[in-house]
Each structure stands twice: as C-alpha cells, then as structure tokens.
Design a protein around this motif. Structure first.
Motif, PDB file in Angstrom:
ATOM      1  N   ALA A   4       8.131 -16.262 -23.203  1.00  0.00           N
ATOM      2  CA  ALA A   4       9.584 -16.246 -23.057  1.00  0.00           C
ATOM      3  C   ALA A   4      10.193 -14.995 -23.685  1.00  0.00           C
ATOM      4  CB  ALA A   4      10.181 -17.497 -23.693  1.00  0.00           C
ATOM      5  N   ALA A   5       9.522 -14.468 -24.727  1.00  0.00           N
ATOM      6  CA  ALA A   5      10.009 -13.270 -25.407  1.00  0.00           C
ATOM      7  C   ALA A   5       9.506 -11.976 -24.768  1.00  0.00           C
ATOM      8  CB  ALA A   5       9.596 -13.299 -26.873  1.00  0.00           C
ATOM      9  N   GLY A   6       8.689 -12.086 -23.703  1.00  0.00           N
ATOM     10  CA  GLY A   6       8.261 -10.894 -22.982  1.00  0.00           C
ATOM     11  C   GLY A   6       6.799 -10.556 -23.077  1.00  0.00           C
ATOM     12  N   ALA A   7       5.992 -11.380 -23.744  1.00  0.00           N
ATOM     13  CA  ALA A   7       4.558 -11.108 -23.841  1.00  0.00           C
ATOM     14  C   ALA A   7       3.874 -11.384 -22.502  1.00  0.00           C
ATOM     15  CB  ALA A   7       3.930 -11.961 -24.932  1.00  0.00           C
ATOM     16  N   PRO A   8       2.800 -10.666 -22.182  1.00  0.00           N
ATOM     17  CA  PRO A   8       2.081 -10.903 -20.923  1.00  0.00           C
ATOM     18  C   PRO A   8       1.508 -12.313 -20.860  1.00  0.00           C
ATOM     19  CG  PRO A   8       1.416  -8.807 -21.928  1.00  0.00           C
ATOM     20  CD  PRO A   8       2.218  -9.544 -22.954  1.00  0.00           C
ATOM     21  N   GLN A   9       1.613 -12.959 -19.705  1.00  0.00           N
ATOM     22  CA  GLN A   9       1.122 -14.324 -19.557  1.00  0.00           C
ATOM     23  C   GLN A   9      -0.388 -14.419 -19.739  1.00  0.00           C
ATOM     24  OE1 GLN A   9       2.530 -16.586 -16.224  1.00  0.00           O
ATOM     25  NE2 GLN A   9       4.530 -15.585 -16.192  1.00  0.00           N
ATOM     26  N   ASP A  10      -1.117 -13.367 -19.347  1.00  0.00           N
ATOM     27  CA  ASP A  10      -2.575 -13.464 -19.425  1.00  0.00           C
ATOM     28  C   ASP A  10      -3.115 -13.278 -20.833  1.00  0.00           C
ATOM     29  OD1 ASP A  10      -1.746 -10.817 -19.376  1.00  0.00           O
ATOM     30  OD2 ASP A  10      -3.524 -10.106 -18.318  1.00  0.00           O
ATOM     31  N   THR A  11      -2.349 -12.646 -21.718  1.00  0.00           N
ATOM     32  CA  THR A  11      -2.838 -12.423 -23.081  1.00  0.00           C
ATOM     33  C   THR A  11      -2.111 -13.264 -24.127  1.00  0.00           C
ATOM     34  OG1 THR A  11      -1.325 -10.547 -23.396  1.00  0.00           O
ATOM     35  CG2 THR A  11      -3.542 -10.064 -22.547  1.00  0.00           C
ATOM     36  N   ALA A  12      -0.992 -13.874 -23.766  1.00  0.00           N
ATOM     37  CA  ALA A  12      -0.196 -14.630 -24.739  1.00  0.00           C
ATOM     38  C   ALA A  12      -0.991 -15.765 -25.397  1.00  0.00           C
ATOM     39  CB  ALA A  12       1.067 -15.172 -24.077  1.00  0.00           C
ATOM     40  N   PRO A  13      -1.819 -16.536 -24.656  1.00  0.00           N
ATOM     41  CA  PRO A  13      -2.574 -17.598 -25.334  1.00  0.00           C
ATOM     42  C   PRO A  13      -3.475 -17.072 -26.448  1.00  0.00           C
ATOM     43  CG  PRO A  13      -2.561 -17.972 -22.967  1.00  0.00           C
ATOM     44  CD  PRO A  13      -1.983 -16.603 -23.187  1.00  0.00           C
ATOM     45  N   ASN A  14      -4.135 -15.938 -26.210  1.00  0.00           N
ATOM     46  CA  ASN A  14      -5.003 -15.369 -27.236  1.00  0.00           C
ATOM     47  C   ASN A  14      -4.182 -14.849 -28.408  1.00  0.00           C
ATOM     48  OD1 ASN A  14      -7.701 -14.429 -28.152  1.00  0.00           O
ATOM     49  ND2 ASN A  14      -6.768 -12.412 -27.950  1.00  0.00           N
ATOM     50  N   THR A  15      -3.037 -14.240 -28.118  1.00  0.00           N
ATOM     51  CA  THR A  15      -2.169 -13.765 -29.200  1.00  0.00           C
ATOM     52  C   THR A  15      -1.693 -14.927 -30.044  1.00  0.00           C
ATOM     53  OG1 THR A  15      -1.431 -11.909 -27.820  1.00  0.00           O
ATOM     54  CG2 THR A  15      -0.086 -12.451 -29.736  1.00  0.00           C
ATOM     55  N   ALA A  16      -1.330 -16.029 -29.389  1.00  0.00           N
ATOM     56  CA  ALA A  16      -0.888 -17.217 -30.130  1.00  0.00           C
ATOM     57  C   ALA A  16      -1.990 -17.720 -31.050  1.00  0.00           C
ATOM     58  CB  ALA A  16      -0.469 -18.306 -29.148  1.00  0.00           C
ATOM     59  N   LYS A  17      -3.214 -17.750 -30.564  1.00  0.00           N
ATOM     60  CA  LYS A  17      -4.338 -18.204 -31.386  1.00  0.00           C
ATOM     61  C   LYS A  17      -4.558 -17.273 -32.564  1.00  0.00           C
ATOM     62  CE  LYS A  17      -6.821 -20.565 -27.658  1.00  0.00           C
ATOM     63  NZ  LYS A  17      -8.035 -20.582 -26.797  1.00  0.00           N
ATOM     64  N   LYS A  18      -4.425 -15.962 -32.336  1.00  0.00           N
ATOM     65  CA  LYS A  18      -4.585 -15.003 -33.428  1.00  0.00           C
ATOM     66  C   LYS A  18      -3.527 -15.228 -34.503  1.00  0.00           C
ATOM     67  CE  LYS A  18      -7.972 -12.476 -31.703  1.00  0.00           C
ATOM     68  NZ  LYS A  18      -9.297 -12.415 -32.352  1.00  0.00           N
TER      69      LYS A  18
END
Length: 207
Positions: free
Chosen positions: A171-185
């Motif tokens: 929602a804040a503009g992060a790429p959909q394909d990498t956002a799950p991994n960023t969230a986990k990090k």
C-alpha cells in the motif's frame, strides 16, 4: 509545532512526506538489519531508488527542521514519531499520547539501535486500526502501522503478521513480488532484538 511533554528542537509536521518516494526506505531500512551480500537492505525493497532516498534524507534529517509524524488514536493511546536531528546526537524518539493526558510520554528511541519499551503486536495493530479523524496526523492504517513498526517488541507475532506487514508495504509503494520477503526481514530483525527485562510492562499498561 508544539508537543506538550517534548520540548526539544524545531518541530514541524512531517506527514506530507509519507507520499514522497524515498521516505519508507529512510524510515525502515535499518529495521531490516544490516544483512550481508545480496541480502543487504536496499531502497528498491520499498519501491524507492537511491536518488529519491538521498533527496528525502536531506529533508528528513535537517537539523533546522525536525519532522514529526502523529498517529492519533480514536480509542486508546496513540503515538508520535520525532526525528531528533541534533547535530552529533541524531536519533528518532517515540512518544505515546494517552486519552485524558495533556502531555506525551517518551517511551523509546532509536540511535543506531532500539532503546526503551515497545509495544506488543496486538497493541501495534490496535493503534494502526484506530485513526482519529478529528485529530491532526496520519489516518491511513497501512502508514500508521509502518510508522510505528519499529516499536514492536514481541516474540509472539501471529502467523498473520508477515502478511499484514506485507500488505502495508505494498500500500505504501513496495513491489508486490518482494514485499512478503521484506516484511519477513523486518519482523525477523525486530523479533531478534535484545528482549526487555522480564519485569517489563507495556507502556500502554499504565505502568
């Protein structure tokens, strides 16, 4: 701008910066940890590039103007995030505002590492989902969650936590394909920080 209970610095409203490319990488990259090799956090994880990140940093970390991000809550305590841009003493201060109290309470800070007392996942989500439209500040629940995310101090994040953070990042503009991994990090780093003392009480408990 005046925040009762916080008398330091030339405070200015910073909420308009949330929509600028480069803001979220400045606010959250350090919360991902330092990483190694290809896993080192980069602005692209948040949908930003280096030029945008550098441009926002010049404003965000200006000693002459300390951005303030208000997270007022219609029910229960809210929060205020202050970029404390003292020359030689830079940091981010986290304050809580309580219903019925006129003064904010500083509960935590970031100065190359987190100090103070944080929030449980339940408290963080409640705050994110309880905007007060009658008060000045951030109303969008995704932005509210991400602004206060560095306050998370909880080993018992539910299985739905990474998906919630990922959705907020998108929602804040992060790429959909990498956002799950960023969230986990983000959550892995937050949950891996040194824990508070066993006798610690949440700042929302009234202690």
């Amino acid at each position: 701008m005046l925040i009762k209970g916080y008398d330091d610095g030339p405070l200015v409203a910073g909420e308009s910066m949330l929509a600028r490319p480069g803001f979220w990488s400045n606010h959250l990259m350090a919360t991902c940890g330092t990483g190694t090799g290809t896993e080192r956090p980069v602005p692209e994880w948040f949908g930003d590039d280096g030029a945008d990140t550098d441009a926002v940093a010049e404003i965000l970390f200006d000693p002459e103007s300390w951005p303030v991000f208000r997270i007022p809550a219609a029910e229960g305590p809210g929060a205020v995030v202050v970029y404390r841009n003292l020359v030689g003493d830079y940091g981010i201060d986290y304050l809580l505002t309580h219903p019925g109290r006129t003064h904010a309470q500083q509960v935590a800070g970031w100065e190359g590492g987190f100090t103070g007392t944080g929030l449980t996942w339940h408290e963080l989500v409640r705050m994110a989902d309880s905007p007060d439209p009658a008060a000045d500040g951030v109303e969008d629940s995704a932005a509210r969650l991400l602004l206060a995310l560095p306050l998370l101090d909880d080993l018992d994040v539910p299985e739905t936590g990474p998906a919630r953070v990922s959705a907020a990042l998108i929602a804040a503009g992060a790429p959909q394909d990498t956002a799950p991994n960023t969230a986990k990090k983000l959550l892995t780093h937050l949950m891996g920080r040194p824990r508070h003392d066993r006798t610690w009480d949440s700042p929302l408990s009234g202690s």
